[in-house]
Design a protein around this motif. Structure first.
Motif, PDB file in Angstrom:
ATOM      1  N   TYR A 103       2.306   1.740  -3.387  1.00 53.33           N
ATOM      2  CA  TYR A 103       1.295   2.315  -4.296  1.00 53.33           C
ATOM      3  C   TYR A 103       1.186   3.828  -4.093  1.00 53.33           C
ATOM      4  O   TYR A 103       1.219   4.596  -5.058  1.00 53.33           O
ATOM      5  CB  TYR A 103      -0.057   1.624  -4.066  1.00 53.33           C
ATOM      6  CG  TYR A 103      -1.230   2.358  -4.649  1.00 53.33           C
ATOM      7  CD1 TYR A 103      -1.412   2.426  -6.030  1.00 53.33           C
ATOM      8  CD2 TYR A 103      -2.155   3.013  -3.833  1.00 53.33           C
ATOM      9  CE1 TYR A 103      -2.484   3.125  -6.572  1.00 53.33           C
ATOM     10  CE2 TYR A 103      -3.221   3.708  -4.364  1.00 53.33           C
ATOM     11  CZ  TYR A 103      -3.387   3.765  -5.722  1.00 53.33           C
ATOM     12  OH  TYR A 103      -4.440   4.456  -6.262  1.00 53.33           O
TER      13      TYR A 103
ATOM     14  N   ALA B 193     -10.237   1.056  -2.256  1.00 52.83           N
ATOM     15  CA  ALA B 193      -9.872   2.468  -2.072  1.00 52.83           C
ATOM     16  C   ALA B 193      -9.124   2.984  -3.305  1.00 52.83           C
ATOM     17  O   ALA B 193      -9.352   4.121  -3.746  1.00 52.83           O
ATOM     18  CB  ALA B 193      -9.018   2.630  -0.826  1.00 52.83           C
ATOM     19  N   ALA B 194      -8.264   2.122  -3.861  1.00 54.35           N
ATOM     20  CA  ALA B 194      -7.546   2.506  -5.091  1.00 54.35           C
ATOM     21  C   ALA B 194      -8.539   2.647  -6.237  1.00 54.35           C
ATOM     22  O   ALA B 194      -8.384   3.509  -7.116  1.00 54.35           O
ATOM     23  CB  ALA B 194      -6.495   1.460  -5.427  1.00 54.35           C
ATOM     24  N   PHE B 195      -9.592   1.815  -6.236  1.00 57.25           N
ATOM     25  CA  PHE B 195     -10.633   1.903  -7.264  1.00 57.25           C
ATOM     26  C   PHE B 195     -11.362   3.248  -7.147  1.00 57.25           C
ATOM     27  O   PHE B 195     -11.622   3.920  -8.147  1.00 57.25           O
ATOM     28  CB  PHE B 195     -11.603   0.730  -7.100  1.00 57.25           C
ATOM     29  CG  PHE B 195     -12.702   0.696  -8.127  1.00 57.25           C
ATOM     30  CD1 PHE B 195     -12.402   0.681  -9.478  1.00 57.25           C
ATOM     31  CD2 PHE B 195     -14.030   0.679  -7.745  1.00 57.25           C
ATOM     32  CE1 PHE B 195     -13.407   0.647 -10.419  1.00 57.25           C
ATOM     33  CE2 PHE B 195     -15.044   0.644  -8.681  1.00 57.25           C
ATOM     34  CZ  PHE B 195     -14.729   0.628 -10.032  1.00 57.25           C
TER      35      PHE B 195
ATOM     36  N   TRP C  85       0.843  -1.205   0.000  1.00 60.21           N
ATOM     37  CA  TRP C  85       0.000   0.000   0.000  1.00 60.21           C
ATOM     38  C   TRP C  85       0.881   1.260   0.000  1.00 60.21           C
ATOM     39  O   TRP C  85       0.618   2.229  -0.703  1.00 60.21           O
ATOM     40  CB  TRP C  85      -0.928  -0.032   1.221  1.00 60.21           C
ATOM     41  CG  TRP C  85      -1.827   1.143   1.363  1.00 60.21           C
ATOM     42  CD1 TRP C  85      -1.780   2.101   2.323  1.00 60.21           C
ATOM     43  CD2 TRP C  85      -2.934   1.499   0.514  1.00 60.21           C
ATOM     44  NE1 TRP C  85      -2.776   3.018   2.129  1.00 60.21           N
ATOM     45  CE2 TRP C  85      -3.496   2.685   1.034  1.00 60.21           C
ATOM     46  CE3 TRP C  85      -3.487   0.937  -0.630  1.00 60.21           C
ATOM     47  CZ2 TRP C  85      -4.589   3.308   0.450  1.00 60.21           C
ATOM     48  CZ3 TRP C  85      -4.579   1.563  -1.217  1.00 60.21           C
ATOM     49  CH2 TRP C  85      -5.114   2.724  -0.682  1.00 60.21           C
TER      50      TRP C  85
ATOM     51  N   MET D 108      -8.116  -2.100   0.505  1.00 62.57           N
ATOM     52  CA  MET D 108      -7.081  -1.238  -0.090  1.00 62.57           C
ATOM     53  C   MET D 108      -7.299  -1.121  -1.600  1.00 62.57           C
ATOM     54  O   MET D 108      -7.192  -0.041  -2.180  1.00 62.57           O
ATOM     55  CB  MET D 108      -5.690  -1.819   0.181  1.00 62.57           C
ATOM     56  CG  MET D 108      -5.218  -1.625   1.605  1.00 62.57           C
ATOM     57  SD  MET D 108      -3.688  -2.506   1.914  1.00 62.57           S
ATOM     58  CE  MET D 108      -3.273  -1.918   3.543  1.00 62.57           C
ATOM     59  N   ILE D 109      -7.629  -2.244  -2.250  1.00 69.16           N
ATOM     60  CA  ILE D 109      -7.857  -2.226  -3.702  1.00 69.16           C
ATOM     61  C   ILE D 109      -9.127  -1.425  -4.023  1.00 69.16           C
ATOM     62  O   ILE D 109      -9.162  -0.663  -4.995  1.00 69.16           O
ATOM     63  CB  ILE D 109      -7.911  -3.663  -4.264  1.00 69.16           C
ATOM     64  CG1 ILE D 109      -6.511  -4.293  -4.162  1.00 69.16           C
ATOM     65  CG2 ILE D 109      -8.379  -3.686  -5.708  1.00 69.16           C
ATOM     66  CD1 ILE D 109      -6.417  -5.735  -4.538  1.00 69.16           C
TER      67      ILE D 109
ATOM     68  N   LYS E 182      -4.638   4.204 -12.172  1.00 65.07           N
ATOM     69  CA  LYS E 182      -4.274   4.066 -10.757  1.00 65.07           C
ATOM     70  C   LYS E 182      -4.706   2.694 -10.231  1.00 65.07           C
ATOM     71  O   LYS E 182      -3.993   2.060  -9.463  1.00 65.07           O
ATOM     72  CB  LYS E 182      -4.947   5.162  -9.928  1.00 65.07           C
ATOM     73  CG  LYS E 182      -4.309   6.518 -10.079  1.00 65.07           C
ATOM     74  CD  LYS E 182      -4.953   7.464  -9.095  1.00 65.07           C
ATOM     75  CE  LYS E 182      -4.631   8.904  -9.412  1.00 65.07           C
ATOM     76  NZ  LYS E 182      -5.409   9.811  -8.578  1.00 65.07           N
ATOM     77  N   LEU E 183      -5.905   2.276 -10.650  1.00 63.67           N
ATOM     78  CA  LEU E 183      -6.405   0.972 -10.209  1.00 63.67           C
ATOM     79  C   LEU E 183      -5.523  -0.150 -10.772  1.00 63.67           C
ATOM     80  O   LEU E 183      -5.189  -1.110 -10.073  1.00 63.67           O
ATOM     81  CB  LEU E 183      -7.858   0.780 -10.657  1.00 63.67           C
ATOM     82  CG  LEU E 183      -8.480  -0.557 -10.275  1.00 63.67           C
ATOM     83  CD1 LEU E 183      -8.527  -0.745  -8.775  1.00 63.67           C
ATOM     84  CD2 LEU E 183      -9.877  -0.682 -10.865  1.00 63.67           C
TER      85      LEU E 183
ATOM     86  N   ALA F  53      -2.400  -0.243  -8.809  1.00 64.56           N
ATOM     87  CA  ALA F  53      -2.626  -0.813  -7.470  1.00 64.56           C
ATOM     88  C   ALA F  53      -2.689  -2.335  -7.543  1.00 64.56           C
ATOM     89  O   ALA F  53      -2.017  -3.032  -6.765  1.00 64.56           O
ATOM     90  CB  ALA F  53      -3.913  -0.249  -6.878  1.00 64.56           C
TER      91      ALA F  53
ATOM     92  N   ASP G  69     -10.108   5.891  -5.964  1.00 60.00           N
ATOM     93  CA  ASP G  69      -9.136   6.887  -6.402  1.00 60.00           C
ATOM     94  C   ASP G  69      -9.084   6.951  -7.930  1.00 60.00           C
ATOM     95  O   ASP G  69      -8.771   7.986  -8.509  1.00 60.00           O
ATOM     96  CB  ASP G  69      -7.764   6.471  -5.851  1.00 60.00           C
ATOM     97  CG  ASP G  69      -6.865   7.654  -5.608  1.00 60.00           C
ATOM     98  OD1 ASP G  69      -7.398   8.774  -5.560  1.00 60.00           O
ATOM     99  OD2 ASP G  69      -5.659   7.458  -5.465  1.00 60.00           O
TER     100      ASP G  69
END
Lengths: 302, 115
Positions: A183, B35-37, A180, B32-33, A203-204, A207, B39
């Protein structure tokens, strides 16, 4: 980062620093024991004190330096990529108990302290890089994090060992927090920030790519032998998609099929979505051939 | 040598982790993924599509969009709530439904599932 005491952001960063410190901590007690074992009894206590003090001082100094280095454009990306590797290495199962090659028995007091400090500095490079990234540029957070975690590691190492022995999931959580942090470091990179703003969907992809590489030792343990190639195929597919997005920006080509107008753009779009299939098939075929050859070689030697 | 490598269980955490601990960390990673989505979603989409988007959206995207600003503590909390929910669901479902067991690969049954 604005320091707002006891805000969720502040406490989260502090928690991340302490967790990273615990899971990436070097075994100082072992190093000190190895270095000081040939010294006279009366010197050993002095070596333990000054060695520990020097190690803490050099660790704090390195962590603060890292905060300033990470502010230089380009280093955030490099640091983020390094963290992906560190997280992967943390989760990779260890074979046996190896002794540190950095710790050679010393014959003098100064030599012993110097060896301890150098060994700690070398062992702590990954640690300070990770906490530098998690601190979001705040020196106060680093100092607070070290003030909490260093005494725990130095005087409570048995407690830490008991904790991770009882709950090995702490190591997995440490790996996830490192991924995290990697990232957040990569998307904060000044060189790339504008590009990520213009291409938010990437961004996804970044990640998932980071998590799929960092946590590979974990999820590959749970995959059946037939599904093991996913460990390579999933990150490779994400990299393939990302490469097209980067190429579209670099060479000003249209890779979005909704906006494509010429035949070339449609071919490029087709290549983007289907082009990876033959490459994946080739990879699976080569892998299968290697496995068959190894199996045959093993049978022949028997 | 790392401190954690003094414990064989911790050095092989991916093999020795308990199912509940693994579920918790997996839930945190999922958060976490997500949250990145959040974002990754362009907030201007809401401006362009407006009410139509809000009506046909199932609420999921809105929740994920809220997660974009979440910190580690919030992600850990959400992960523990998610893990608890999955665990409760497994227990409740397990009480009412018998899980299917695969028949032995060398068995004579025509249908390779035993009820």
């Amino acid at each position: 980062m604005d320091i707002d005491f006891f805000s969720a952001g502040f406490l989260s960063a502090l928690l991340a620093i302490v967790l990273i410190d615990l899971v990436l901590a070097g075994d100082n007690a072992l190093i000190i024991g190895l270095v000081a074992r040939n010294l006279p009894k009366e010197s050993q206590n002095k070596v333990i004190f000054w060695g520990t003090f020097g190690a803490i001082a050099i660790r704090a100094f390195m962590a603060i330096i890292v905060v300033y280095i990470l502010a230089v454009p380009g280093f955030m990306l490099v640091g983020g990529l390094a963290l992906v590797w560190i997280a992967r290495k943390l989760l990779t199962p260890e074979g046996g108990n190896e002794e540190s090659h950095l710790a050679k028995p010393a014959t003098t007091f100064a030599g012993a302290v110097r060896t301890i400090v150098i060994a700690d500095a070398v062992m702590g490079v990954d640690n300070v890089l990770a906490i530098g990234g998690a601190a979001h540029g705040s020196v106060l957070l680093i100092v607070l994090g070290l003030a909490i975690s260093v005494p725990i590691i130095v005087w409570g190492s048995k407690l830490v060992i008991k904790l991770v022995d009882r709950y090995p999931s702490v190591i997995l959580l440490g790996g996830a927090v490192l991924a995290w942090t990697a990232y957040t470091m990569i998307i904060r990179e000044p060189f790339l920030a504008a590009w990520f703003e213009a291409h938010p969907a990437t961004k996804l992809v970044v990640a998932v790519l980071i998590f799929s590489i960092s946590l590979a030792p974990w999820y590959s343990e749970r995959l059946s032998p037939q599904l093991k190639p996913l460990v390579v195929l999933l990150p490779a597919l994400l990299l393939w998609m990302l490469a097209f997005e980067v190429a579209a920006s670099a060479w000003k080509v249209q890779v979005d099929y909704l906006l494509a107008t010429t035949e070339g753009e449609y071919i490029l779009e087709g290549l983007r979505w289907i082009g990876w299939v033959p490459l994946a098939a080739l990879f699976l075929w080569v892998r299968e051939q290697f496995l068959l050859r190894n199996r045959r070689a093993a049978r022949d030697t028997r | 040598m790392r401190l954690i490598h003094r414990s064989p269980r911790a050095a092989n955490a991916v093999r020795t982790v308990s199912p509940s601990g693994e579920l918790f960390v997996a839930s945190v990673v999922m958060c976490m993924i997500l949250a990145a989505f959040g974002d990754a979603v362009d907030p201007t989409v809401f401006g362009e599509l407006g009410l139509e988007y809000a009506i046909f959206d199932l609420g999921g995207e809105f929740s994920v969009l809220a997660m974009r600003h979440w910190d580690l503590l919030q992600l850990l909390l959400a992960g523990s709530v998610l893990a608890t929910g999955i665990m409760v669901l497994r227990i409740v479902v397990g009480a009412f439904y018998q899980p299917l067991e695969p028949a032995p690969p060398q068995g004579v049954e025509k249908v390779p599932i035993k009820l």
